[in-house]
Structure formats: C-alpha cells, structure tokens
Design a protein around this motif. Sequence first.
Motif, short mmCIF file in Angstrom:
data_model
loop_
_atom_site.label_atom_id
_atom_site.label_comp_id
_atom_site.label_asym_id
_atom_site.label_seq_id
_atom_site.Cartn_x
_atom_site.Cartn_y
_atom_site.Cartn_z
N ARG A 227 31.65 23.20 30.06
CA ARG A 227 32.36 22.09 29.33
C ARG A 227 31.85 20.90 29.65
O ARG A 227 31.49 19.85 28.80
CB ARG A 227 33.88 22.00 29.26
CG ARG A 227 34.60 23.27 28.73
CD ARG A 227 36.01 22.81 28.53
NE ARG A 227 36.79 22.80 29.82
CZ ARG A 227 37.18 23.69 30.62
NH1 ARG A 227 37.09 25.00 30.22
NH2 ARG A 227 37.64 23.65 31.91
N ALA A 228 31.80 20.50 30.84
CA ALA A 228 31.34 19.11 31.45
C ALA A 228 29.84 18.79 30.87
O ALA A 228 29.45 17.42 30.74
CB ALA A 228 31.44 19.13 33.02
N TYR A 229 29.15 19.68 30.68
CA TYR A 229 27.72 19.50 30.40
C TYR A 229 27.56 19.78 28.86
O TYR A 229 26.34 19.94 28.49
CB TYR A 229 26.61 20.42 31.10
CG TYR A 229 26.66 19.99 32.72
CD1 TYR A 229 26.56 18.56 32.92
CD2 TYR A 229 27.00 20.74 33.65
CE1 TYR A 229 26.18 18.26 34.16
CE2 TYR A 229 26.75 20.35 34.90
CZ TYR A 229 26.43 18.96 35.15
OH TYR A 229 26.33 18.50 36.47
N GLY A 230 28.67 19.88 28.21
CA GLY A 230 28.39 20.14 26.68
C GLY A 230 28.10 21.63 26.28
O GLY A 230 27.82 21.72 24.99
N GLY A 231 28.47 22.64 26.85
CA GLY A 231 28.19 23.90 26.70
C GLY A 231 29.53 24.64 26.35
O GLY A 231 30.62 23.97 26.20
N PRO A 232 29.43 26.01 25.92
CA PRO A 232 30.74 26.65 25.59
C PRO A 232 31.73 27.09 26.64
O PRO A 232 31.32 27.10 27.80
CB PRO A 232 30.16 27.99 24.86
CG PRO A 232 28.93 28.19 25.91
CD PRO A 232 28.24 26.67 26.13
N SER A 233 33.09 27.06 26.22
CA SER A 233 34.03 27.61 27.25
C SER A 233 35.06 28.57 26.52
O SER A 233 35.03 28.46 25.34
CB SER A 233 34.49 26.46 27.98
OG SER A 233 35.22 25.45 26.83
N ALA A 234 35.86 29.01 27.25
CA ALA A 234 36.83 29.89 26.78
C ALA A 234 37.94 29.87 27.69
O ALA A 234 38.03 29.42 28.95
CB ALA A 234 36.38 31.39 26.68
N ASN A 235 39.28 30.04 27.34
CA ASN A 235 40.26 30.40 27.98
C ASN A 235 40.18 31.96 28.97
O ASN A 235 39.43 32.69 28.47
CB ASN A 235 41.47 30.70 27.40
CG ASN A 235 41.85 29.13 26.82
OD1 ASN A 235 41.63 28.13 27.43
ND2 ASN A 235 42.34 29.26 25.32
N VAL A 236 40.55 31.83 30.16
CA VAL A 236 40.50 33.13 31.03
C VAL A 236 42.15 33.71 31.11
O VAL A 236 42.99 33.02 31.49
CB VAL A 236 40.04 32.91 32.28
CG1 VAL A 236 40.20 34.11 33.10
CG2 VAL A 236 38.60 32.37 32.06
N ARG A 237 42.10 34.88 30.86
CA ARG A 237 43.37 35.62 30.96
C ARG A 237 43.24 36.68 32.09
O ARG A 237 42.44 37.54 32.37
CB ARG A 237 43.86 36.36 29.80
CG ARG A 237 45.33 37.07 29.88
CD ARG A 237 45.91 37.87 28.79
NE ARG A 237 45.04 39.08 28.50
CZ ARG A 237 45.67 40.28 29.09
NH1 ARG A 237 46.76 40.26 29.82
NH2 ARG A 237 45.23 41.35 28.74
N ASP A 238 44.19 36.41 33.33
CA ASP A 238 44.03 37.42 34.48
C ASP A 238 44.32 38.70 34.09
O ASP A 238 45.52 38.96 33.59
CB ASP A 238 44.75 36.91 35.65
CG ASP A 238 44.18 35.38 36.24
OD1 ASP A 238 43.23 34.92 35.67
OD2 ASP A 238 44.78 35.00 37.13
N GLU A 286 18.54 25.14 29.08
CA GLU A 286 17.79 26.07 28.45
C GLU A 286 18.34 26.33 27.15
O GLU A 286 17.56 26.45 26.24
CB GLU A 286 17.62 27.37 29.46
CG GLU A 286 16.89 28.30 28.82
CD GLU A 286 17.07 29.78 29.49
OE1 GLU A 286 17.29 30.72 28.86
OE2 GLU A 286 16.83 29.52 30.77
N GLU A 287 19.61 26.51 26.88
CA GLU A 287 20.18 27.02 25.60
C GLU A 287 20.23 25.89 24.56
O GLU A 287 20.02 26.04 23.41
CB GLU A 287 21.49 27.37 25.93
CG GLU A 287 21.75 28.86 26.55
CD GLU A 287 21.06 30.00 25.81
OE1 GLU A 287 21.31 29.82 24.76
OE2 GLU A 287 20.62 31.11 26.69
N TYR A 288 20.61 24.57 25.26
CA TYR A 288 20.73 23.61 24.30
C TYR A 288 19.81 22.49 24.52
O TYR A 288 19.70 21.25 23.57
CB TYR A 288 22.18 22.94 24.59
CG TYR A 288 23.25 24.01 24.31
CD1 TYR A 288 23.70 23.98 23.14
CD2 TYR A 288 23.59 24.74 25.26
CE1 TYR A 288 24.79 24.86 23.02
CE2 TYR A 288 24.65 25.46 25.08
CZ TYR A 288 25.30 25.81 23.77
OH TYR A 288 26.32 26.65 23.67
#
Length: 300
Positions: A227-238, A286-288
């Motif tokens: 997120r800090a570098y502008g990439g994808p993120s998601a919530n994590v469920r334990d 690499e991706e963006y």
Amino acid sequence: MTGKNGQLAASLVEAAALVPGVELVTVGRPEFELTDAASVTETILAQLPDIVVSAAAYTSVDRAEFQQDLAYEINVTGAALVAEAAAMLGVPVIHLSTDYVFSGTSSAPYREDDEPGPKTFYGYSKLRGEHAVAGANPLHVILRTSWVYSPFGHNFARTMLRLAKERETIDIVADQWGNPTSALALAAAVMMVSTHPGRTIPSIYHVAGTGETNWANLARYIFQVSRAYGGPSANVRDITTAEYRTPAPRPLHSALCCDKFESVFDWRAPPWQESVETVVRRIIAEEYGHVDPEESEHLQ
C-alpha cells in the motif's frame, strides 16, 4: 550452482555480479538432471568449479507425500551425486536444506544440534539428503533455511500480491510461526560461506531472517508495504491450521536459531520486516514500473 531457475539461483546471480573475480555458473535442466547420475557428474566435472552450491531439489511439500520415490531420488540420491562430484574435484559443497527436518513442536528456535524429527516426507528426504551429502564429501557446509521468498519466481510474497488484485479478504494461517527469509539475504550468506576459510570445515548452519512471525502477520506486512508503494493490498482473516488442511502437515513452530552462523561469519540476516520491504518494493516496481520513494514515509 545446481539449479538455475529458482529464487536462490536468481539471487546468487545478482550477488555474484557485485563481487570482483567471482564467476557463477548455474546448471539445470535439460542438460543437468539430478535423476541422471552421468548427467550430474559430467556436468559438474566439466565446469571445474572451486566450490559447488547444491540448491536444486524437489521442493513441493504436498506432492512429495504422493511422489516419495521421486522426492527421495532427487533430494537424497541426487544430492549425494552432486557432493560426490565436488569430492572428485577436491572442492567443498554448500548444500541447502530446510526447517522441515524438525518436527515443529519446539517452543524455542531450533539449534543445529537439536534432534531432527521431520513430520513430512519432504522433510525426511531433506534430512536424509543432509546425511548423504555429509557422507559423500568431507568438505561440506549445510545451510538450513526457512520460509524463502524473493522478487523472483513463485513464492508467498508474490502470491499474496497477486491474490490482492483478485480478493478483498484472504484467509491466512495464523498459528504457524517461523522466520521469513529473503532469498537475497540467503544469497549473501552463501557468498559469504563460499569465500570464507570455514567452507572446508564440515558444518551445519541455520540461516534465516531475523525475527519470528506467523503467516497471517507476514501477509499483513506485505500488504502494508505494498500500500505504501502504491501496490495492491487486501484484508487478512486469521485461520487455524485445522481450517486449512494440506496433504502434508505443516510445522507449528519451526523458527531457527542463527547464532552459530553469526559467531563464525560475523553476519546475521536483516530483520524480516526490512527484507520484506526490499522485496515487495522491487516487485511493485517490476509490476507497475515505478515506486514513489516519498511513499515510504507511510511505513511504520
């Protein structure tokens, strides 16, 4: 080095390029096949190496339960052939092994002299491979590592970032603990051993990222960096190990104590958080195509 397409191979190519006078040769399929004794011996002898890094292996933990003969042939017989070829040349072999040689039931990080007790066939084959390497070449160094990820190939970090593009929430196991290890740091350790006089002293060392975490928290940190570098993120469920069943059981606590390596080589891998940031930043670039350096201020 045996294995030319893996994470460590790619990382070692980078690391070797920064060291004057070091020439790294990687060998792999189709010209080099661990199940073919002649292929192994002829390929290694033809290179006339000063040291052999034995990294090629059967690494699918779950499939090994169903392909035991193949896993054994590669991880035990093949590893021994590599060590024997190095011995024919009178040179050391650095062999890569795994935390799976332990049961994963200890409450403390495993030391090199702790009793092994693999719970999977993969772990069993790697333990037998350690014994085979030691028996085939007196000039051996065995490096056990864990939870390897990198900017290259298929690994947990890259998988999390891919899934984050597809899902809002990802279920990740939270009751398995260990040391995430960047292949970039592992490559630095291998380079250190390969140029150190201690490479001729038969030894087993643990080399892993500094600090422990679980898979769910590792995923959270990957997403925080992304997120800090502008990439994808998601919530994590334990979720628990019981909720995520696999053919091969996973160790619940397989952290490795790396004090011995530090005492001999005066080096310890960076904190796992630092290495994750380095790797994720590279993947995002690499991706963006770019990373905004100012966005790093959002990291805690």
